[in-house]
Design an enzyme around this catalytic site. Structure first.
Site, PDB file in Angstrom:
ATOM      1  CB  ALA A   1      15.681  -1.190  69.597  1.00 21.62           C
TER       2      ALA A   1
ATOM      3  CD  GLU B   1       6.275   1.180  79.686  1.00 20.28           C
ATOM      4  OE1 GLU B   1       5.527   2.105  80.082  1.00 20.28           O
ATOM      5  OE2 GLU B   1       5.908   0.312  78.861  1.00 20.28           O
TER       6      GLU B   1
ATOM      7  CG  HIS C   1      11.530   4.285  72.914  1.00 22.79           C
ATOM      8  ND1 HIS C   1      12.285   3.163  73.119  1.00 22.79           N
ATOM      9  CD2 HIS C   1      12.381   5.232  72.441  1.00 22.79           C
ATOM     10  CE1 HIS C   1      13.547   3.401  72.772  1.00 22.79           C
ATOM     11  NE2 HIS C   1      13.620   4.653  72.367  1.00 22.79           N
TER      12      HIS C   1
ATOM     13  CE  LYS D   1      19.545   5.362  79.039  1.00 30.28           C
ATOM     14  NZ  LYS D   1      20.235   5.725  77.763  1.00 30.28           N
ATOM     15  CG  ASP D   2      19.615   9.908  75.465  1.00 27.95           C
ATOM     16  OD1 ASP D   2      20.715   9.346  75.554  1.00 27.95           O
ATOM     17  OD2 ASP D   2      18.571   9.317  75.142  1.00 27.95           O
TER      18      ASP D   2
ATOM     19  CG  LEU E   1      13.450   0.944  80.855  1.00 26.61           C
ATOM     20  CD1 LEU E   1      12.010   1.284  80.525  1.00 26.61           C
ATOM     21  CD2 LEU E   1      13.688  -0.548  80.644  1.00 26.61           C
TER      22      LEU E   1
ATOM     23  NE  ARG F   1      24.706   1.825  72.389  1.00 30.80           N
ATOM     24  CZ  ARG F   1      24.340   3.000  71.910  1.00 30.80           C
ATOM     25  NH1 ARG F   1      23.555   3.782  72.627  1.00 30.80           N
ATOM     26  NH2 ARG F   1      24.758   3.402  70.715  1.00 30.80           N
TER      27      ARG F   1
END
Length: 387
Positions: free
Chosen positions: A81, A84, A86, A202-203, A237, A240
């Site tokens: 999924a 941008e 990624h 982000k993670d 981004l 989900r």
């Protein structure tokens, strides 16, 4: 991070091997993949074009072995999924390894990191679109294995445990999540043998745990964190985000809004600290600037200087948390409401809460649910930058 069991099709011109090929043979040359490249007339080494979609470990090894001139290897691990965010990871990987480097993008929805009631079956599988994005961004191959290929014989009996760091925040909300994540990351690092591995900021807790695992267990790889990519309205981004209705998306903006409010509060706090520190007498022996001005009869200036010094002293981690909470509290009253899971200001080394007098690097992390969608976000902060 991500991993996906989406099946491939032969309809894309990017496909070098059908997803069902599991016999370990060299990937069949179909569509754009040349089976026998002609040697250049100038005698340069033949550069084999790898089969771009590989579904098996053997096919991945074959593609890497036939890549041609050796360069540095990189991996970007995803659950598919792709968006941008990624693409930014893949472009960054390509920039780091150069044109001669080998960039593997993994697409695998890892069942080990989904708990009971989580969205494993609901997680989007969009392999065709993922291939286009990955190759346009600079991937050499996309490794999209099945669950049986990654875990032959079923779920592994031996796994990596995230330890105390993996029990905080996301780990407390999703027990076992980080054990499953680290197990598959370790396995994919072995299978792809990269010099560099790229993960999104982000993670942030995931990134910190992967770095710790690589250091503690002596993985010969550089773990590279890449800044969070955001929508124009500030929303981080995420795969989900597609689950959010228009109304839910408006509420979800409170996550980034809270982080930005905290960042702005810290900036103002640091400015006050710098101003207080610049006042004559604020450091070393003797009177403060306010006392000096009072002695000179400059009452209004003295009061201002005193207020600046007091404001700087009243700052700190708690004030930064409060600025973020004010935004989140407002979103809790919205329609639809935001349900806060956690807001934490933590040390990036171990994800423990920082003290109110903390100086140095920190991460402000938030997790919340809007409707049925759970979202996370974070922002790096630096306390004491003006010292």
């Amino acid at each position: 991070m991500t991993l996906s069991s989406g099946k491939s099709t032969g309809s894309t011109g990017r496909t070098g091997n059908p997803a069902g090929a599991t016999d370990g043979a060299a990937p069949a040359a179909t569509d754009g993949a040349a089976a026998a490249p002609t040697a250049p007339a100038d005698g340069r080494p033949v550069r084999h074009r790898p089969a771009e979609l590989v579904p098996t470990v053997d096919a991945l090894a074959h593609a890497r072995a036939h890549h041609g001139a050796p360069g540095r290897n990189a991996v970007v691990m995803t659950m598919g999924a792709l968006h941008e965010g990624h693409a930014t990871l893949i472009r960054t990987a390509r920039e780091r390894v150069g044109a001669q480097g080998f960039v593997v993008v993994t697409v695998f929805v890892n069942p080990l990191q989904f708990g009971a009631g989580e969205d494993l079956d609901r997680y989007p599988r969009t392999l065709e679109a993922d291939l286009e994005l990955a190759f346009d961004a600079g991937a050499s191959v996309v490794f999209a294995p099945s669950a049986d290929e990654v875990y032959p014989g079923g779920e592994p009996q031996v796994r990596i445990t995230a330890g105390p760091m993996g029990e905080r925040l996301e780990g407390a909300s999703r027990p076992g999540h980080f054990d499953g994540m680290l197990t598959v990351v370790a396995k994919l690092l072995h299978l792809t043998s990269p010099d560099l591995a790229f993960f999104g900021q982000k993670d942030a807790q995931q990134l910190a745990l992967i770095r710790r695992m690589a250091r503690d267990l002596n993985f010969p790889v550089e773990i590279v964190g890449v800044e969070t990519v955001r929508e124009t309205d500030g929303l981080a981004l995420s795969s989900r985000n597609r689950y959010l209705s228009a109304e839910e998306r408006r509420t979800a903006l409170a996550l980034s809004g809270a982080l930005f409010a905290a960042r702005d509060r810290l900036a103002a706090q640091e400015a006050l600290r710098a101003r207080a520190a610049s006042l004559p007498g604020a450091q070393g022996r003797g009177e403060t600037r306010a006392e000096a001005l009072s002695r000179l009869g400059e009452a209004r200036a003295a009061a201002d200087a005193h207020a600046v010094a007091q404001a700087a002293e009243r700052g700190g981690a708690e004030a930064v948390r409060a600025a973020a909470l004010a935004v989140l509290d407002g979103a809790a009253k919205a329609e639809p409401p935001l349900t806060l899971d956690y807001l934490a200001l933590v040390d990036p080394a171990d994800f423990t809460e920082v003290a109110d007098d903390h100086d140095g690097e920190a991460v402000l992390a938030v997790a919340a649910r809007v409707g049925t969608t759970r979202l996370i976000d974070n922002i790096p902060l630096t306390f004491g930058a003006t010292k």
